[in-house]
Design a protein around this motif. Structure first.
Motif, short mmCIF file in Angstrom:
data_model
loop_
_atom_site.label_atom_id
_atom_site.label_comp_id
_atom_site.label_asym_id
_atom_site.label_seq_id
_atom_site.Cartn_x
_atom_site.Cartn_y
_atom_site.Cartn_z
N VAL A 83 0.84 -1.20 0.00
CA VAL A 83 0.00 0.00 0.00
C VAL A 83 0.87 1.25 0.00
N HIS A 84 1.86 1.28 0.86
CA HIS A 84 2.75 2.44 0.94
C HIS A 84 3.54 2.60 -0.36
N LEU A 86 2.55 1.83 -3.38
CA LEU A 86 1.68 2.36 -4.42
C LEU A 86 1.40 3.85 -4.20
N ILE A 87 1.41 4.27 -2.95
CA ILE A 87 1.22 5.71 -2.67
C ILE A 87 2.36 6.50 -3.29
N MET A 90 2.05 6.45 -7.09
CA MET A 90 0.94 7.29 -7.54
C MET A 90 1.39 8.74 -7.73
N SER A 97 -5.59 8.75 -8.40
CA SER A 97 -5.95 7.76 -7.39
C SER A 97 -5.23 6.45 -7.69
N ALA A 98 -5.35 5.52 -6.78
CA ALA A 98 -4.66 4.22 -6.92
C ALA A 98 -5.53 3.13 -6.33
N VAL A 100 -5.34 -1.11 -5.18
CA VAL A 100 -4.64 -2.38 -4.99
C VAL A 100 -5.70 -3.47 -5.01
N ALA A 114 -4.39 2.16 4.15
CA ALA A 114 -5.20 2.69 3.05
C ALA A 114 -6.27 3.64 3.56
N HIS A 119 -7.31 8.66 -1.44
CA HIS A 119 -7.12 8.35 -2.86
C HIS A 119 -6.70 6.89 -3.09
N ILE A 120 -6.58 6.13 -2.03
CA ILE A 120 -6.20 4.71 -2.14
C ILE A 120 -7.43 3.85 -1.88
N ARG A 121 -7.63 2.88 -2.74
CA ARG A 121 -8.75 1.95 -2.60
C ARG A 121 -8.22 0.53 -2.62
#
Length: 273
Positions: A83-84, A86-87, A90, A97-98, A100, A114, A119-121
């Motif tokens: 998750v981190h 992908l942040i 992004m 947004s992103a 996973v 998240a 902006h993380i889903r």
């Protein structure tokens, strides 16, 4: 074996579980393409890329730029590290947004991470199955290690099958084979030696029998005749002179005694094995 990961609480067993990693990415890409997004397949599932840079799919629609990371994991929970990661990706990609997506589950830490970024889903296995709906069973079920793309599995060469024969069994077989060969060789030479001994015995008995017959059938005049013959010599020593009968009666008696001696020889000589 993957270390430091938590196993899933529930492991799915369906068609989505059995598809390959790249097929999973393609299913997600087709879903968003049907929703009207322009889909850029940048991950390894596209077939031409060996690394994904943390992004498998990029969705474009109007002002939206969505980056997606796919995790076809069925054994292990996706941790908060992904998750981190992908942040950070992004912001580098300039995405709005992103997402996973996993076919399995997320850890609590990943869910909490998240939740701090709107902006993380996260889409887990239950949600992705509801999103994709029923899918067809793959022709060849693909068994992958979680987190490993299918092209890496295809690049691996199968190891040669190991022999079930242990070194001890192989050595015992070699010793048995050698023992049989030595036994056959020993039997052959023993037979040859035995035949040679029997042949020598026959010659010895025949000579002895002939000497007996000559002693019995030689007339008294023969020694005188023999004495008048020149004695052959060998290395200065008298050679053996074999006297033979000189008339028909003596020859007949000699042949009769010789035949009798040969019959005795045949009865007393053991046959060859």
């Amino acid at each position: 074996m993957t270390t430091g990961f938590k196993p899933v609480d529930f492991r799915h067993d369906d068609a989505l579980t059995r598809v390959s990693w790249d097929a999973f990415e393609c299913l997600i890409a087709d879903h968003y393409r049907d929703l009207g997004y322009e889909v850029l397949h940048t991950g390894t599932g596209a077939g031409t890329n060996r690394t994904d840079g943390g992004i498998d799919l990029k969705l474009l629609r109007e002002q939206e730029i969505i980056v997606i990371q796919c995790k076809h994991w069925n054994c292990w929970k996706v941790p908060h590290n992904d998750v981190h990661q992908l942040i950070g990706v992004m912001h580098t990609a300039g995405a709005t947004s992103a997402i996973v997506i996993t076919s399995g589950e997320f850890t609590n830490a990943a869910i909490e991470a998240a939740a701090k970024f709107r902006h993380i889903r996260l889409i887990d296995g239950k949600a992705v199955r509801a999103m994709l709906g029923p899918i067809a069973e793959p022709r060849m079920p693909h068994a992958t290690i979680d987190g490993m793309p299918s092209w890496q599995n295809q690049a691996r060469r199968p190891r040669p099958a190991k022999s079930n024969r242990t070194p001890l069994v192989a050595a015992a077989g070699a010793i048995a084979t050698m023992a049989v060969a030595l036994s056959m060789l020993y039997s052959y030479y023993i037979r040859e030696i035995h035949e040679a001994q029997l042949a020598a015995l026959r010659v010895t008995v025949a000579r002895a029998a002939m000497q007996v017959v000559q002693a019995r059938t030689t007339p008294a005049s023969l020694p005188a005749l023999a004495s008048q013959k020149p004695m052959s010599s060998l290395n200065g020593h008298p050679a053996i002179l074999h006297d033979v009968p000189v008339n028909k009666a003596d020859i007949a008696a000699w042949e009769k005694q010789n035949a009798e001696s040969m019959r005795i020889l045949e009865k007393t000589t053991p046959p060859l094995p």
